[in-house]
Design an enzyme around this catalytic site. Structure first.
Site, mmCIF file in Angstrom:
data_model
loop_
_atom_site.group_PDB
_atom_site.id
_atom_site.type_symbol
_atom_site.label_atom_id
_atom_site.label_comp_id
_atom_site.label_asym_id
_atom_site.label_seq_id
_atom_site.Cartn_x
_atom_site.Cartn_y
_atom_site.Cartn_z
ATOM 1 N N LYS A 191 0.896 -1.049 0.060
ATOM 2 C CA LYS A 191 -0.200 0.063 0.202
ATOM 3 C C LYS A 191 0.910 1.160 0.077
ATOM 4 O O LYS A 191 0.909 2.127 0.793
ATOM 5 C CB LYS A 191 -1.023 0.023 1.050
ATOM 6 C CG LYS A 191 -1.906 0.725 1.199
ATOM 7 C CD LYS A 191 -3.107 0.387 0.510
ATOM 8 C CE LYS A 191 -4.248 1.566 0.477
ATOM 9 N NZ LYS A 191 -5.579 1.223 -0.063
ATOM 10 N N ASP A 224 -5.589 -3.531 -1.704
ATOM 11 C CA ASP A 224 -6.935 -3.801 -1.844
ATOM 12 C C ASP A 224 -7.262 -4.118 -3.338
ATOM 13 O O ASP A 224 -8.248 -5.301 -3.485
ATOM 14 C CB ASP A 224 -7.320 -2.353 -1.625
ATOM 15 C CG ASP A 224 -6.589 -1.179 -1.998
ATOM 16 O OD1 ASP A 224 -5.734 -1.532 -2.645
ATOM 17 O OD2 ASP A 224 -7.459 -0.135 -1.767
ATOM 18 N N ASP A 248 -1.011 -12.237 5.877
ATOM 19 C CA ASP A 248 -2.163 -12.946 6.707
ATOM 20 C C ASP A 248 -3.358 -12.927 6.295
ATOM 21 O O ASP A 248 -4.062 -13.779 6.090
ATOM 22 C CB ASP A 248 -1.936 -12.128 8.114
ATOM 23 C CG ASP A 248 -2.768 -12.831 9.109
ATOM 24 O OD1 ASP A 248 -2.928 -14.027 9.019
ATOM 25 O OD2 ASP A 248 -3.179 -12.314 10.101
#
Ligand code: NAD
Length: 362
Positions: A191, A224, A248
């Protein structure tokens, strides 16, 4: 050749699924000397700590461990044994293959990608400051002053740190893994548009490592978007190299795409050892009921066999598990179309069916 392996049965459903896994591993004909060690709740009761030193010593000696899930006691002051184990043994890479087996409740039947998750740093490193403590208040004042930005005084803090050295070794690992396993592409997940000094650093270092590995394709995706892409266009992805937290979360997304946690294996790999364990936790509500799916630990056992270079045994065991899933008769409730299906069998019956399949194939 016999293999000395540390066995951590773990908590909750751990002992039953590890028992089932030991049976199928031994049915491949490979010989093991199991060094059984207690960690988690049983170890707290006996030694006053969930991760006694002898557990670490055993893994350091054998260099290979098969591990059941371990409960993280909430509010007891003990940190996650799973996270501590990875940090103390410096098991810096967590490899989680996401592979659709025919007959499982797959989102689609052609799924085959691998998550390589950094295992020692990021927001997971335990750099935590509790709301209202003097240290937390001190840090809030310091950071607010340094950044000339306001942090609300009623905040808790978790520090995210990502290093050049930690990133370099995980991205190099991802490229080496891709090459060794005949994978064509590595995708760095980040990100970086928002967290410039942590994820941005991860991306910059990943690009540098990629330049030194021109035989493998490289690209990056914002996390995302990565999640959406995996659902819509999973065939475009191969090896995903992720910082700890994104790895994760994407692991559970991947598990959901191949029919659930009961089929999602994992391998924690470091320079001096490897610990093989399922993605799922100890599912305490099912403990002792001979109910849950042992296949995620069994498939972790397949990864362990490959790590031990027992390739024929690994292929045979994976084939036998795949066959039992495809037939669909001797499988646990989670692999059935309907949750209440009364034809679902228990944990040990799955092991029986896989052992029979191995014998039939031998
Ligand atoms: P969980 O993975 O234990 O269980 C969530 C649900 O998933 C279960 O209730 C069950 O419905 C299903 N499930 C899990 N494993 C399954 C299997 N083998 N077969 C069929 N269904 C299965 O997650 P949780 O309830 O969030 O965590 C329980 C404990 O496990 C917590 O203390 C957590 O910290 C710990 N945990 C440990 C590990 C590890 O040891 N590596 C990983 C995750 C969670």
């Amino acid at each position: 050749m016999r293999h000395s392996v540390t066995l951590l049965p773990g908590d909750g459903v751990g002992p039953e699924i590890c028992d089932a896994t030991v049976r199928v591993l031994e049915a491949t004909g490979v010989e093991f000397d199991w060094d059984v060690q207690q960690a988690g709740e049983a170890a707290i009761a006996e030694f006053g700590t969930p991760l006694p030193e002898q557990v670490l010593a055993s893994i350091r000696k054998n260099k290979v461990a098969l591990k059941g899930p371990i409960t993280t006691p909430i509010g007891s002051g003990f940190r996650s044994v799973n996270v501590s184990l990875r940090q103390q043994l410096d098991l810096f890479a967590l490899v989680r293959p996401i592979k659709a087996y025919k007959g499982a409740r797959n989102l689609r039947d052609d799924l085959d990608f691998v998550i390589v998750r950094e295992n020692t740093e990021d927001i997971y490193a335990g750099l935590e400051f509790e709301l209202g403590t003097p240290d937390c208040e001190h840090l809030i004042t310091e950071i607010s002053g340094l950044l000339k930005k306001t942090i609300r005084p009623d905040s808790g803090l978790s520090i995210k740190s990502i290093s050049v050295s930690g990133t370099k070794r995980i991205v190099e690992f991802a490229f080496d893994y891709a090459r060794k396993n005949k994978r064509r592409k590595v995708t760095a997940v980040h990100k970086a548009n928002i967290m410039k000094h942590t994820d941005g650093l991860f991306l910059a270092v990943a690009r540098q490592v990629a330049e030194k590995n021109p035989d493998i394709e490289f690209e990056d995706r914002i996390v995302d978007n990565m999640c959406m892409q995996l659902v819509l266009r999973p065939k475009e992805y191969d090896v995903l190299c992720c910082p700890n937290l994104y790895g994760d979360i994407i692991s559970d997304l991947g598990a959901g795409m191949i029919g659930g946690l009961g089929l999602a294996p994992g391998a924690n790999i470091g320079t001096n050892g490897a610990v093989f364990e399922a993605t799922h936790g100890s599912a305490p509500k099912y403990a002792g009921q001979n109910k849950v799916n042992p296949m995620a630990v069994m498939l972790s056992g397949v990864l362990m066999l490959r790590h031990l270079e027992e390739v024929a045994a690994a292929d045979a065991l994976e084939g036998a598990i795949a066959q039992v899933i495809a037939i669909g008769k001797n499988v646990t409730y989670d692999l059935k179309e309907k949750r209440g299906d009364t034809t679902a069998v228990g944990t040990s019956q799955v092991a029986d069916a896989i052992v029979a399949q191995l014998k039939a194939g031998a």
